[in-house]
Write a protein that holds these residues in place. Structure first.
Motif, short mmCIF file in Angstrom:
data_model
loop_
_atom_site.label_atom_id
_atom_site.label_comp_id
_atom_site.label_asym_id
_atom_site.label_seq_id
_atom_site.Cartn_x
_atom_site.Cartn_y
_atom_site.Cartn_z
N GLY A 1 0.61 -1.25 0.18
CA GLY A 1 -0.13 0.19 -0.03
C GLY A 1 0.75 1.35 -0.01
O GLY A 1 0.19 2.25 -0.70
N PHE A 2 2.02 1.23 0.73
CA PHE A 2 2.93 2.53 0.63
C PHE A 2 3.66 2.65 -0.48
O PHE A 2 4.22 3.59 -0.50
CB PHE A 2 3.85 2.28 2.15
CG PHE A 2 3.12 2.48 3.13
CD1 PHE A 2 2.61 3.70 3.93
CD2 PHE A 2 2.48 1.09 4.10
CE1 PHE A 2 2.14 3.61 5.03
CE2 PHE A 2 1.56 1.36 5.17
CZ PHE A 2 1.48 2.49 5.79
N GLU A 3 3.60 1.62 -1.40
CA GLU A 3 4.45 1.71 -2.53
C GLU A 3 3.47 1.93 -3.72
O GLU A 3 3.91 2.20 -4.85
CB GLU A 3 5.10 0.57 -2.77
CG GLU A 3 6.21 0.00 -1.87
CD GLU A 3 6.54 -1.08 -1.60
OE1 GLU A 3 7.90 -1.67 -1.33
OE2 GLU A 3 6.12 -2.17 -2.24
N MET A 4 2.17 2.04 -3.22
CA MET A 4 1.04 2.45 -4.49
C MET A 4 1.01 4.09 -4.54
O MET A 4 0.47 4.66 -3.67
CB MET A 4 -0.29 1.89 -4.20
CG MET A 4 -0.10 0.37 -4.14
SD MET A 4 -1.66 -0.41 -3.50
CE MET A 4 -3.08 0.35 -4.44
N ALA A 5 0.85 4.48 -5.97
CA ALA A 5 0.82 6.04 -5.71
C ALA A 5 -0.63 6.35 -5.60
O ALA A 5 -0.87 7.69 -5.02
CB ALA A 5 1.22 6.48 -7.33
N ASP A 6 -1.55 5.67 -5.69
CA ASP A 6 -3.05 5.94 -5.51
C ASP A 6 -3.60 5.19 -4.44
O ASP A 6 -4.95 5.06 -4.53
CB ASP A 6 -3.83 5.69 -6.76
CG ASP A 6 -3.70 4.06 -7.44
OD1 ASP A 6 -2.85 3.27 -6.66
OD2 ASP A 6 -4.68 3.72 -8.06
N ALA A 7 -3.04 4.79 -3.43
CA ALA A 7 -3.39 4.00 -2.42
C ALA A 7 -4.83 4.60 -1.71
O ALA A 7 -5.59 3.87 -1.43
CB ALA A 7 -2.37 3.90 -1.19
N LEU A 8 -4.68 5.95 -1.42
CA LEU A 8 -5.78 6.43 -1.06
C LEU A 8 -7.17 6.59 -1.58
O LEU A 8 -8.19 6.29 -1.03
CB LEU A 8 -5.39 7.79 -0.10
CG LEU A 8 -4.47 7.92 0.81
CD1 LEU A 8 -4.30 9.30 1.30
CD2 LEU A 8 -5.09 7.01 2.33
N ASN A 9 -6.92 6.38 -2.99
CA ASN A 9 -7.94 6.49 -3.85
C ASN A 9 -8.77 5.08 -3.86
O ASN A 9 -9.83 5.01 -3.97
CB ASN A 9 -7.52 6.97 -5.06
CG ASN A 9 -8.67 7.00 -6.16
OD1 ASN A 9 -9.72 7.63 -5.93
ND2 ASN A 9 -8.33 6.43 -7.36
N VAL A 10 -7.75 4.23 -3.91
CA VAL A 10 -8.00 2.76 -3.92
C VAL A 10 -8.98 2.47 -2.48
O VAL A 10 -10.03 1.76 -2.66
CB VAL A 10 -6.97 1.74 -4.03
CG1 VAL A 10 -7.33 0.25 -3.95
CG2 VAL A 10 -6.38 1.95 -5.34
#
Length: 502
Positions: free
Chosen positions: A402-411
């Motif tokens: 999750g911390f390596e995803m650019a759009d984590a909060l959107n997901v």
């Protein structure tokens, strides 16, 4: 940890040495053995089938004891793991002193310890279950600066002859007391023994599932643990299953952790709760008690790899007979904070700031409560067929991802639900959500599609991933759930085959 806490510890080694298990040394182990007339030492370790294996040593002198504690012993890896060839199968098992406990079942005084695997060159075995979890924790720390804590809700059925007195209402056993729940005393004895073996238990209770069949009573129970460092959480769950089975055997009972033992009755899950810690403090909530962005980011990572997690947590075809609608088991990739049909649930926290104890105990002084460490989020798909180390390692990888995803909060925002997604009026929301796999074969496909995430940072070895894919696909169950739906005879045969899984 103060001396009063240590003195009350159920683990006899901790109580005697007056230090937490994480500080045990070789000299501590030798001292305990010498002063408690310990005559045998057991090395214990999980094999590829997820069950504990045991190697016995009889202690005749201190020199020999020092040798086995220092050098460990050689074992045949090809008989333990499918991925090891017989032509190069020598492995070494080395005891981890922090896991020491007095065997509560041994007639001869015995000290047991869990072990780690090493290869012929003295390096940790890359595909060993416990080493994979250790690597996952290391990667989490290196990437986020946070520790990953976990704990399990261990559900199981106890089977015994029916007594035909004080019968329980079918499928209404939740938190039932005796005499309507007949196996509460057995569960209490299990909890006592698990604590003696180092387990940190939150509570135990009877669960929803209960029924009678062919003169036998089936009662569902649950033992839930406290959140601790993820590597320790896997160890204690492994030991807990061993304790429950051993005590059941000695008392003439049968126990199963199988995910589903009959249609129309509650299945048994192995929900895993998680929390993120930094500098010894939880980062799960904001100052106002709302869920933090760190927690939402980790949940987003789990949403992205959720389908693949079933490859670690749902290991046989009966797992997918549990993951069906309207059974309080998840079927879609989503998260929420209320209903129990979501995949990742954020349980109700203690965020009111009210001293409820004083409200019911008026003689008490009001206290300022700090309950931030109590907040967790739980993955509800796994069951008792899981490889505990692979599963918790996979969850740790998912949260780190999750911390390596650019759009984590959107997901996280897109996959959040606060309604019952199986109600007709919520069909539009349901259509936007991915479904969990419906077979071991589909689970393997999901893992293969996401394997680069699990192999990143060297956590899961390619050999381990390949082995899991082969095991899952060997069941050849891609259409099995549909093929035998309603065929009670075939379902019963399938359940019997995997009755003692995990």
């Amino acid at each position: 940890m103060n001396n009063d806490t240590l003195a009350l510890n159920a683990n006899k080694v901790v109580a005697y040495l007056q230090k937490p298990a994480t500080e045990f040394t070789k000299e501590d182990i030798i001292s305990f053995i010498a002063h408690h007339d310990i005559r045998m030492v057991n090395f214990m370790y999980p094999g590829g089938d997820g069950k504990l294996k045991t190697l016995n040593f009889v202690i005749t002198n201190e020199a020999y004891l020092r040798t086995i504690l220092t050098c460990g012993e050689r074992v045949d890896g090809s008989s333990l793991f499918d991925f090891i060839q017989a032509s190069s199968s020598d492995l070494y098992v080395l005891p981890r002193f922090a896991t020491a406990f007095v065997d509560p079942f041994a007639e001869i005084p015995t000290l047991s310890m869990l072990c780690s695997f090493f290869d012929k060159d003295g390096r940790p075995l890359e595909s060993a279950p416990e080493h994979t979890l250790a690597k996952a924790l290391d990667a989490m720390r290196a990437t986020t600066g946070m520790d990953f804590h976990a704990m399990g809700e261990l559900e199981y059925y106890v089977i015994k002859p029916s007594e035909n007195v004080y019968p329980a209402i079918d499928q209404h056993g939740y938190h039932e007391s005796m005499p309507y729940a007949k196996t509460n005393d057995f569960r209490a004895r299990c909890m006592d023994y698990i604590a003696q073996c180092g387990g940190q238990i939150k509570y135990g209770h009877s669960e929803v599932g209960n029924f009678t069949h062919n003169g036998l009573t089936y009662e569902q129970n649950e033992i839930e643990f406290l959140p601790i460092l993820c590597t320790q959480a896997a160890d204690e769950l492994l030991i807990a299953k061993w304790v429950i089975r051993n005590l059941a055997y000695r008392e003439g009972l049968d126990v199963t952790f199988a995910p589903k033992i009959t249609t129309g009755k509650a299945g048994s899950g192995l929900h895993i709760h998680m929390r993120l810690m930094k500098d010894g403090r939880s980062v799960m909530t904001n100052a106002d008690g709302t869920l933090s962005n760190e927690a939402r980011t980790a949940i987003a990572g789990l949403m992205d790899v959720a389908q693949a997690i079933t490859a670690f947590g749902n290991k046989n075809p009966t797992s997918y007979f549990r993951l069906v609608p309207h059974q309080e088991a998840p079927t879609n990739v989503c998260w929420g904070d209320r209903n129990r049909s979501v995949l990742v649930r954020v349980p109700l926290g203690w965020t009111s700031g009210v001293d409820m104890s004083r409200a019911v105990n008026p003689l008490e002084h009001e206290e300022e409560l700090d309950t931030t460490d109590k907040q967790t989020f739980e993955m509800r798909s796994p069951d008792g067929s899981a490889d505990l180390y692979q599963l918790i390692a996979g969850l740790c990888v998912g949260c780190r991802h999750g911390f390596e995803m650019a759009d984590a909060l959107n997901v996280a925002a897109k996959t959040y639900v606060d309604v019952n997604i199986h109600n007709a009026e919520n069909a539009a929301k349901l259509a936007t959500l991915q479904e969990l796999p419906d077979s071991c074969a589909a689970s393997a496909d999901s893992l293969e599609a996401k394997r680069s995430i699990f192999e990143a940072h060297g956590v899961f070895s390619p050999a381990m991933i390949n082995g899991i894919l082969s095991q899952l696909r060997a069941f050849n169950d891609r259409t099995l759930r549909h093929d035998i739906e309603g065929n009670q005879e075939k379902i019963a045969a399938l359940v019997e085959r995997f009755f003692h899984c995990g």
